[in-house]
Design an enzyme around this catalytic site. Structure first.
Site, PDB file in Angstrom:
ATOM      1  N   HIS A 138       0.856  -1.196   0.000  1.00 17.44           N
ATOM      2  CA  HIS A 138       0.000   0.000   0.000  1.00 17.44           C
ATOM      3  C   HIS A 138       0.889   1.242   0.000  1.00 17.44           C
ATOM      4  O   HIS A 138       1.951   1.246   0.606  1.00 17.44           O
ATOM      5  CB  HIS A 138      -0.889   0.011   1.256  1.00 17.44           C
ATOM      6  CG  HIS A 138      -2.081   0.902   1.130  1.00 17.44           C
ATOM      7  ND1 HIS A 138      -2.013   2.259   1.348  1.00 17.44           N
ATOM      8  CD2 HIS A 138      -3.350   0.633   0.769  1.00 17.44           C
ATOM      9  CE1 HIS A 138      -3.201   2.787   1.154  1.00 17.44           C
ATOM     10  NE2 HIS A 138      -4.043   1.830   0.793  1.00 17.44           N
ATOM     11  N   ASP A 166      -7.908  -5.390   0.078  1.00 16.79           N
ATOM     12  CA  ASP A 166      -8.370  -6.254  -1.023  1.00 16.79           C
ATOM     13  C   ASP A 166      -7.979  -7.715  -0.874  1.00 16.79           C
ATOM     14  O   ASP A 166      -8.385  -8.546  -1.682  1.00 16.79           O
ATOM     15  CB  ASP A 166      -7.807  -5.715  -2.345  1.00 16.79           C
ATOM     16  CG  ASP A 166      -8.383  -4.357  -2.670  1.00 16.79           C
ATOM     17  OD1 ASP A 166      -7.602  -3.423  -2.926  1.00 16.79           O
ATOM     18  OD2 ASP A 166      -9.614  -4.224  -2.616  1.00 16.79           O
TER      19      ASP A 166
HETATM   20  C1  SDX Z   1      -6.325   0.027  -2.788  1.00 13.07           C
HETATM   21  O1  SDX Z   1      -4.567   4.548  -1.966  1.00 13.07           O
HETATM   22  C2  SDX Z   1      -5.476   3.936  -1.337  1.00 13.07           C
HETATM   23  O2  SDX Z   1      -5.837   4.302  -0.239  1.00 13.07           O
HETATM   24  C3  SDX Z   1      -6.047   2.720  -2.072  1.00 13.07           C
HETATM   25  C4  SDX Z   1      -7.041   1.883  -1.275  1.00 13.07           C
HETATM   26  C5  SDX Z   1      -8.315   2.656  -0.996  1.00 13.07           C
HETATM   27  O3  SDX Z   1      -9.003   2.278  -0.039  1.00 13.07           O
HETATM   28  O4  SDX Z   1      -8.654   3.556  -1.795  1.00 13.07           O
HETATM   29  O5  SDX Z   1      -6.472   1.467  -0.051  1.00 13.07           O
HETATM   30  C6  SDX Z   1      -7.467   0.652  -2.065  1.00 13.07           C
HETATM   31  O6  SDX Z   1      -6.120   0.363  -3.929  1.00 13.07           O
HETATM   32  C7  SDX Z   1      -5.415  -0.928  -2.054  1.00 13.07           C
HETATM   33  C8  SDX Z   1      -4.181  -1.383  -2.926  1.00 13.07           C
HETATM   34  C9  SDX Z   1      -4.664  -2.509  -3.862  1.00 13.07           C
HETATM   35  N1  SDX Z   1      -3.599  -2.847  -4.835  1.00 13.07           N
HETATM   36  C10 SDX Z   1      -2.961  -4.045  -4.750  1.00 13.07           C
HETATM   37  O7  SDX Z   1      -3.125  -4.863  -3.844  1.00 13.07           O
HETATM   38  C11 SDX Z   1      -2.030  -4.297  -5.932  1.00 13.07           C
HETATM   39  C12 SDX Z   1      -0.692  -4.849  -5.422  1.00 13.07           C
HETATM   40  N2  SDX Z   1      -0.027  -3.757  -4.712  1.00 13.07           N
HETATM   41  C13 SDX Z   1       0.934  -2.975  -5.445  1.00 13.07           C
HETATM   42  O8  SDX Z   1       0.729  -2.843  -6.805  1.00 13.07           O
HETATM   43  C14 SDX Z   1       1.411  -1.739  -4.686  1.00 13.07           C
HETATM   44  O9  SDX Z   1       1.679  -2.135  -3.421  1.00 13.07           O
HETATM   45  C15 SDX Z   1       0.524  -0.517  -4.638  1.00 13.07           C
HETATM   46  C16 SDX Z   1       0.092  -0.078  -6.003  1.00 13.07           C
HETATM   47  C17 SDX Z   1      -0.694  -0.768  -3.809  1.00 13.07           C
HETATM   48  C18 SDX Z   1       1.325   0.608  -3.979  1.00 13.07           C
HETATM   49  O10 SDX Z   1       2.353   0.903  -4.832  1.00 13.07           O
HETATM   50  P1  SDX Z   1       3.450   2.036  -4.448  1.00 13.07           P
HETATM   51  O11 SDX Z   1       3.121   2.739  -3.201  1.00 13.07           O
HETATM   52  O12 SDX Z   1       3.686   2.872  -5.666  1.00 13.07           O
HETATM   53  O13 SDX Z   1       4.705   1.187  -4.080  1.00 13.07           O
HETATM   54  P2  SDX Z   1       5.704   0.632  -5.161  1.00 13.07           P
HETATM   55  O14 SDX Z   1       4.952   0.080  -6.317  1.00 13.07           O
HETATM   56  O15 SDX Z   1       6.740   1.673  -5.418  1.00 13.07           O
HETATM   57  O16 SDX Z   1       6.328  -0.579  -4.359  1.00 13.07           O
HETATM   58  C19 SDX Z   1       7.391  -0.352  -3.445  1.00 13.07           C
HETATM   59  C20 SDX Z   1       8.249  -1.613  -3.574  1.00 13.07           C
HETATM   60  C21 SDX Z   1       8.597  -1.927  -5.029  1.00 13.07           C
HETATM   61  O17 SDX Z   1       9.851  -2.584  -5.035  1.00 13.07           O
HETATM   62  P3  SDX Z   1      11.151  -1.681  -5.522  1.00 13.07           P
HETATM   63  O18 SDX Z   1      10.831  -1.142  -6.899  1.00 13.07           O
HETATM   64  O19 SDX Z   1      11.299  -0.591  -4.481  1.00 13.07           O
HETATM   65  O20 SDX Z   1      12.286  -2.675  -5.530  1.00 13.07           O
HETATM   66  O21 SDX Z   1       7.523  -2.754  -3.096  1.00 13.07           O
HETATM   67  C22 SDX Z   1       7.321  -3.683  -4.152  1.00 13.07           C
HETATM   68  C23 SDX Z   1       7.577  -2.947  -5.459  1.00 13.07           C
HETATM   69  O22 SDX Z   1       8.065  -3.847  -6.445  1.00 13.07           O
HETATM   70  N3  SDX Z   1       5.931  -4.101  -4.067  1.00 13.07           N
HETATM   71  C24 SDX Z   1       5.512  -5.358  -4.181  1.00 13.07           C
HETATM   72  C25 SDX Z   1       4.122  -5.293  -3.996  1.00 13.07           C
HETATM   73  N4  SDX Z   1       3.758  -4.035  -3.782  1.00 13.07           N
HETATM   74  C26 SDX Z   1       4.876  -3.300  -3.836  1.00 13.07           C
HETATM   75  N5  SDX Z   1       6.156  -6.508  -4.427  1.00 13.07           N
HETATM   76  C27 SDX Z   1       5.394  -7.619  -4.488  1.00 13.07           C
HETATM   77  N6  SDX Z   1       4.058  -7.659  -4.322  1.00 13.07           N
HETATM   78  C28 SDX Z   1       3.387  -6.499  -4.069  1.00 13.07           C
HETATM   79  N7  SDX Z   1       2.051  -6.527  -3.895  1.00 13.07           N
END
Ligand code: SDX
Length: 428
Positions: free
Chosen positions: A305, A363
């Protein structure tokens, strides 16, 4: 405590006033920086940017805290109901009994759709994703309810608000009925909000449909958990659309479109598909390995998140609700629940996830519950949109009522071609 921050840029000192909130991080007001310096600040993805002031919802991502108008989500989920939460988000406090008895009938009496709106559904293929129907039908509301699209008229804003809260369940249920080829079910005013939604989704004309109060309460709690969440992507979309003066139905349709993405609200559907793909606990290591592989774009859906760097408090309640619903339905040892809990256990003890502070989010468990309630995967994000509509509307209301609000118009770091002259075709 000082109330200004200083920055040296190009040999010149700039001073930014610091604005402090009631709780949580302060902000540096940089709104005059471009005018004074000729430079922009740069923050793709808005990781360090506050886009507005708001008094609706507070999140402490490090502590895993979520408050709606100051009330902890755990207490609202346990003691409140969804329409009470709608009142709270709209008007700032929990309703008195008198206020609640006045508010609920206002919603109830707007649950029907204009009969011609039903024809919009017939234009879709039966296998159209229900979110495509939601975007279309909600946007089309502005073509039917002309008496509630003038955003400068407070009475029309209230009417649009009531209509959106009231009609979202009917629009969503009708999208579901259309997808399964069942006749549409009209709302019933004798049922509470969430029981009415279950009735519109799952009753058929040929026999009575008995509402299970435990399941209806569980779904109502799920709606509370999804109601609002600060300036997330879809809420920011609604605010940006609203800042141009677009009508509220168009703004909510824009929010629905944004929520659909798998990185946002679409993650509940993607998370369940992932659990089905994993299938059994013994295959979890293979997927954990993929999630950690920088060359593999696979991510654990329902994990991670932007704000929560601790356990999403909603995910904990979602897991409890999943167990409650599965027990009520007599489902012992749901295989996907077993995979989800083992996946959570392994991930939370894995250095990669610990170091990146990745935890289950709202989720991760919701799909298990929604599937057990009888919803197909394609309806999961529709239910999220149904519940989040109150958050979008309340945030839109807060923005519209702010006398300082202006059209949102970010700038950019331009990296394209420098100025150059046109080249005639024969010279290219
Ligand atoms: C919702 O914003 C809100 O409040 C949203 C929400 C709401 O109520 O409105 O809470 C609802 O959208 C919840 C999130 C649902 N999405 C997912 O579950 C999809 C999987 N999660 C990711 O795609 C990610 O965690 C996000 C999109 C939720 C957040 O992305 P960020 O903050 O941009 O973080 P990032 O992508 O930069 O990740 C940081 C690191 C990365 O590694 P590096 O590039 O630093 O090496 O963490 C890794 C990412 O690769 N990472 C994950 C991961 N999520 C982040 N690695 C594996 N699995 C994951 N799920």
């Amino acid at each position: 405590m000082n109330d200004a921050a200083k920055l040296i840029y190009d040999g010149k000192e700039y001073v930014f006033p610091i604005k402090r909130g009631s709780v949580g991080p302060s902000v540096l007001d940089i709104s005059r920086f471009f005018q004074e310096s000729g430079a922009f600040t740069y923050d793709p993805g808005f990781t360090s940017t506050a886009s507005c002031e708001s008094s609706l919802t507070f999140i402490d991502g490090d502590k895993g805290v979520l408050l709606y108008r100051g009330y902890p989500i755990e207490q609202l989920a346990e003691h409140g109901d969804f329409l009470e939460t709608c009142f709270l988000l709209l008007y700032g406090d929990l309703p008195t009994l008198k206020q609640k008895n006045e508010f609920v009938p206002l919603i109830t009496r707007h649950t029907m759709l204009h009969e011609q709106l039903i024809r919009f559904y017939q234009g879709f293929r039966r296998d159209a994703h229900p979110m495509s129907i939601m975007v279309a039908v909600v946007g089309a509301l502005s073509a039917f309810y002309h008496d509630s699209i003038d955003i400068n008229d407070p009475k029309q804003r209230v009417l649009a608000t009531l209509r959106l809260i009231a009609k979202m369940p009917t629009i969503a249920a009708t999208a579901y009925k259309y997808s399964v080829g069942h006749p549409y079910v009209y709302p019933r005013n004798d049922l509470d909000y969430t029981s009415n939604f279950l009735h519109m989704c799952f009753s058929v004309p040929c026999e009575p449909y008995d509402i299970n109060p435990v399941l209806s309460r569980a779904l109502d709690r799920i709606f509370i958990l999804h109601a609002d969440h600060e300036q997330n992507a879809s809420t920011s979309t609604v605010r940006l659309a609203g800042s141009s003066g677009a009508n509220p139905f168009a703004c909510i349709a824009a929010g629905i479109a944004c929520l659909w993405g798998p990185a946002h609200g679409g993650a509940n559907e993607a998370a369940l598909r992932m659990l089905q793909q994993i299938g059994t606990p013994d295959r979890i290591p293979e997927f954990i390995k993929r999630a950690k592989d920088p060359n593999d774009n696979f991510r654990l859906m329902g994990f991670g998140h932007r704000v929560y760097k601790n356990y999403d408090p909603r995910a904990r309640i979602m897991q409890q609700t999943a167990h409650e619903v599965l027990n009520e339905l007599g489902v012992r040892d749901d295989p996907l629940m077993a995979v989800a809990m083992e996946l959570e256990h392994i991930a939370l003890n894995d250095e990669y996830f610990i170091q990146k502070r990745l935890y289950p989010n709202v989720d991760f468990y919701s799909g298990i519950t929604l599937r057990a309630l009888g919803f197909p995967l394609s309806m999961f994000t529709v239910l999220f949109a149904l519940a989040r509509s109150i958050g979008w509307i309340a945030q839109w209301k807060e923005m519209i009522e702010d006398p300082r609000q202006k059209i949102g118009r970010p700038r950019q770091l331009y990296t394209g071609a420098a100025p150059r002259d046109y080249i005639p075709l024969e010279q290219r």
